[in-house]
Design a protein around this motif. Structure first.
Motif, short mmCIF file in Angstrom:
data_model
loop_
_atom_site.label_atom_id
_atom_site.label_comp_id
_atom_site.label_asym_id
_atom_site.label_seq_id
_atom_site.Cartn_x
_atom_site.Cartn_y
_atom_site.Cartn_z
N ASN A 159 -4.92 -17.45 10.08
CA ASN A 159 -4.99 -16.87 8.74
C ASN A 159 -5.08 -17.93 7.64
O ASN A 159 -4.38 -17.86 6.64
CB ASN A 159 -3.78 -15.97 8.51
N MET A 160 -5.99 -18.86 7.80
CA MET A 160 -6.16 -19.91 6.79
C MET A 160 -6.60 -19.28 5.47
O MET A 160 -7.52 -18.46 5.46
CB MET A 160 -7.18 -20.95 7.25
N PRO A 161 -5.98 -19.68 4.35
CA PRO A 161 -6.30 -19.06 3.07
C PRO A 161 -7.55 -19.63 2.38
O PRO A 161 -7.96 -19.11 1.35
CB PRO A 161 -5.06 -19.35 2.23
N LEU A 162 -8.12 -20.68 2.93
CA LEU A 162 -9.32 -21.29 2.36
C LEU A 162 -10.43 -21.31 3.40
O LEU A 162 -10.15 -21.34 4.60
CB LEU A 162 -9.03 -22.75 1.94
N PRO A 163 -11.69 -21.33 2.96
CA PRO A 163 -12.77 -21.51 3.93
C PRO A 163 -12.55 -22.80 4.72
O PRO A 163 -12.20 -23.84 4.16
CB PRO A 163 -14.02 -21.60 3.05
N LEU A 164 -12.73 -22.72 6.01
CA LEU A 164 -12.44 -23.83 6.92
C LEU A 164 -13.72 -24.59 7.25
O LEU A 164 -14.74 -23.99 7.62
CB LEU A 164 -11.82 -23.28 8.20
N ILE A 165 -13.66 -25.91 7.11
CA ILE A 165 -14.75 -26.79 7.51
C ILE A 165 -14.21 -27.64 8.65
O ILE A 165 -13.23 -28.35 8.49
CB ILE A 165 -15.20 -27.68 6.33
N LEU A 166 -14.83 -27.52 9.80
CA LEU A 166 -14.34 -28.22 10.99
C LEU A 166 -15.05 -29.55 11.13
O LEU A 166 -16.28 -29.64 11.03
CB LEU A 166 -14.56 -27.37 12.24
N SER A 167 -14.27 -30.60 11.37
CA SER A 167 -14.78 -31.94 11.56
C SER A 167 -14.01 -32.57 12.71
O SER A 167 -13.14 -31.95 13.30
CB SER A 167 -14.60 -32.74 10.26
N GLY A 168 -14.33 -33.80 13.02
CA GLY A 168 -13.57 -34.52 14.03
C GLY A 168 -14.19 -34.47 15.41
O GLY A 168 -13.97 -33.52 16.15
N GLY A 169 -14.96 -35.46 15.76
CA GLY A 169 -15.48 -35.60 17.11
C GLY A 169 -16.56 -34.60 17.49
O GLY A 169 -16.86 -34.44 18.67
N LEU A 170 -17.16 -33.95 16.52
CA LEU A 170 -18.21 -32.98 16.84
C LEU A 170 -19.52 -33.69 17.13
O LEU A 170 -19.85 -34.70 16.52
CB LEU A 170 -18.39 -32.00 15.70
N ASP A 171 -20.28 -33.14 18.07
CA ASP A 171 -21.61 -33.63 18.38
C ASP A 171 -22.41 -32.47 18.95
O ASP A 171 -21.90 -31.34 19.05
CB ASP A 171 -21.56 -34.82 19.35
N ALA A 172 -23.63 -32.71 19.32
CA ALA A 172 -24.49 -31.63 19.82
C ALA A 172 -23.93 -30.98 21.08
O ALA A 172 -24.15 -29.79 21.31
CB ALA A 172 -25.90 -32.16 20.09
N GLY A 173 -23.17 -31.73 21.85
CA GLY A 173 -22.62 -31.20 23.10
C GLY A 173 -21.45 -30.26 22.94
O GLY A 173 -21.19 -29.43 23.82
N ASN A 174 -20.71 -30.36 21.82
CA ASN A 174 -19.52 -29.51 21.68
C ASN A 174 -19.52 -28.62 20.44
O ASN A 174 -18.63 -27.80 20.27
CB ASN A 174 -18.25 -30.36 21.71
N VAL A 175 -20.50 -28.77 19.56
CA VAL A 175 -20.46 -28.01 18.31
C VAL A 175 -20.62 -26.51 18.54
O VAL A 175 -20.01 -25.70 17.83
CB VAL A 175 -21.47 -28.55 17.28
N GLY A 176 -21.40 -26.11 19.53
CA GLY A 176 -21.54 -24.68 19.82
C GLY A 176 -20.21 -24.06 20.22
O GLY A 176 -19.83 -22.99 19.71
N GLU A 177 -19.49 -24.73 21.11
CA GLU A 177 -18.17 -24.24 21.51
C GLU A 177 -17.21 -24.22 20.33
O GLU A 177 -16.44 -23.28 20.15
CB GLU A 177 -17.60 -25.12 22.63
N ALA A 178 -17.28 -25.27 19.49
CA ALA A 178 -16.41 -25.33 18.31
C ALA A 178 -16.65 -24.14 17.39
O ALA A 178 -15.70 -23.50 16.92
CB ALA A 178 -16.64 -26.64 17.56
N VAL A 179 -17.89 -23.83 17.14
CA VAL A 179 -18.23 -22.71 16.26
C VAL A 179 -17.76 -21.39 16.87
O VAL A 179 -17.19 -20.54 16.19
CB VAL A 179 -19.74 -22.68 15.95
N ARG A 180 -17.99 -21.21 18.17
CA ARG A 180 -17.57 -19.96 18.83
C ARG A 180 -16.06 -19.80 18.84
O ARG A 180 -15.54 -18.71 18.63
CB ARG A 180 -18.13 -19.91 20.25
N ARG A 181 -15.33 -20.88 19.08
CA ARG A 181 -13.87 -20.78 19.19
C ARG A 181 -13.17 -20.74 17.84
O ARG A 181 -12.23 -19.97 17.65
CB ARG A 181 -13.33 -21.97 20.00
N VAL A 182 -13.57 -21.59 16.90
CA VAL A 182 -12.85 -21.73 15.64
C VAL A 182 -13.39 -20.80 14.56
O VAL A 182 -12.65 -20.36 13.69
CB VAL A 182 -12.89 -23.21 15.18
N ARG A 183 -14.68 -20.49 14.61
CA ARG A 183 -15.34 -19.65 13.59
C ARG A 183 -15.19 -20.25 12.20
O ARG A 183 -14.79 -19.57 11.25
CB ARG A 183 -14.83 -18.21 13.62
N PRO A 184 -15.53 -21.53 12.03
CA PRO A 184 -15.39 -22.16 10.72
C PRO A 184 -16.47 -21.67 9.76
O PRO A 184 -17.51 -21.15 10.17
CB PRO A 184 -15.58 -23.65 11.02
#
Length: 193
Positions: free
Chosen positions: A133-158
């Motif tokens: 329940n984050m009160p602000l729009p979330l921007i995800l960073s940290g170690g992202l690359d083409a190999g993991n960004v799809g999973e990051a988007v699906r799991r975190v929904r930033p």
């Protein structure tokens, strides 16, 4: 920068933190800004910068957003009449809800991997540490690359993702690889299939 824009990036970040290998001078930033098309956000990244340092860049460059990665207060972040993003370095024990509440005027909270010094580590953090329940729009960073960004988007929904080292030429901090940029942005766009 051209490769990011051509691949469909919504924003371009310019690092104004002198210790960073990604630091950019005002002159180089101005030349790049002249090539940024309409509707692409130009974000200036600062870390515990003096007000005069920030204002010098604002006077010279058409920045449309500010990103603060240091120990800046909400009052300091609000002092420039531009939308801003506040970064939080994530590790176990960091209260992200309280942190976000400290910056109610921020347009987003950028979550990055905690490291002792300022700057990216190129490593992801445990995404389970992010409250639902984050009160602000979330921007995800940290170690992202083409190999993991799809999973990051699906799991975190930033709201957005941020990348730097994940699209750089191997062993060349600050030098971006056009093919890695295109693959990263494709990974974001294709995250939901």
């Amino acid at each position: 920068m051209d490769a990011a824009v051509n691949a469909g990036a919504d924003a371009i970040g310019m690092v104004f933190y002198p210790p960073s290998p990604r630091y950019i001078s005002i002159e180089r930033a101005a030349a790049l800004c002249r090539r940024v098309p309409a509707f692409v956000t130009v974000t200036g990244l600062f870390v515990n910068a003096e007000e005069a340092f920030i204002r010098e860049r604002l006077a010279a460059l058409p920045l449309t957003c500010l990103q603060f990665h240091g120990d800046e207060t909400a009052s300091q972040c609000n002092g420039y009449r531009l939308p801003y993003i506040k970064a939080a370095r994530v590790k176990p024990g960091v209260d992200l809800l309280n942190y976000a509440a400290s910056f109610p005027d921020a347009r987003g909270l950028l979550l990055d991997t905690w490291v002792a010094a300022y700057g990216g580590s190129g490593k992801t953090f445990d995404w389970n540490l992010i409250p639902q329940n984050m009160p602000l729009p979330l921007i995800l960073s940290g170690g992202l690359d083409a190999g993991n960004v799809g999973e990051a988007v699906r799991r975190v929904r930033p709201w957005a993702v941020d990348v730097s080292s994940g699209v750089e030429v191997a062993h060349a901090k600050g030098i971006k690889d056009a093919a890695k940029i295109a693959a990263f942005i494709a990974g974001v766009r294709n995250a939901d299939g």
